[in-house]
Write an enzyme that holds these catalytic residues in place. Sequence first.
Site: not given
Length: 224
Positions: A46, A41-43, A13
Amino acid sequence: GQDGPYVDRPGVDQIAQGMGGLMSVTGEPGQGPMRVGIPVADLSAGLFAALGTMVALLERESSGEGQWVQSSLLQAQLFMLDLQAARWLIGGEVPGQAGNNHPTGVPTGRFKTRDGYINVAPTPPMWRRFCTAMGLEDIQDDPDFATPRARVQNRDRLNAIIEELTVKEEGASWIDRLNAAGIPCGPINTIDQAFEDPQVRHLGVAQQVDSPTLGKISVVGQPV
């Protein structure tokens, strides 16, 4: 992503936040790039993967064919730049850091009160109503503040005028007064305060689950 010059690079992230421009518009001006406090960014990558999966399932229902679903930390982060990306792509303007102020909307930001801080966010059509609620009728037609462009150009002066008033009363008093006038505003909560907020408790955001190692714990979820 699945191809391109960086296809073999490891991705996490914080790297995507930096490469995707987010850190350059986060934090106070002059204090260097700042990481956002959650893995944006991760969230978002996903979430986009989940949306892509749902679209693929719909396609399967109509055509019977499966789809290749992919997601990218860097692409997701660039998409999440929203208005900051538009400022560059459409206007040719490289956005900078604005701290607790909205990058383009004034006076949207954090203001000190007698007992802490609050967020205040009147949109441009609310300007006169905001001035009335704040007791600032004497500046609502001032050429330095009367238009959105003028308020952006004179942001620091206007914020100082507002904060001269907000520091004289407690945050809850301003929140009640501004909400009664239809002006968006609210407290700046710590994490524990956020979960104790009456609206958050009403929504049932924190749900109890059984953990095989920790017993009963609370997690972010939705009532079922």
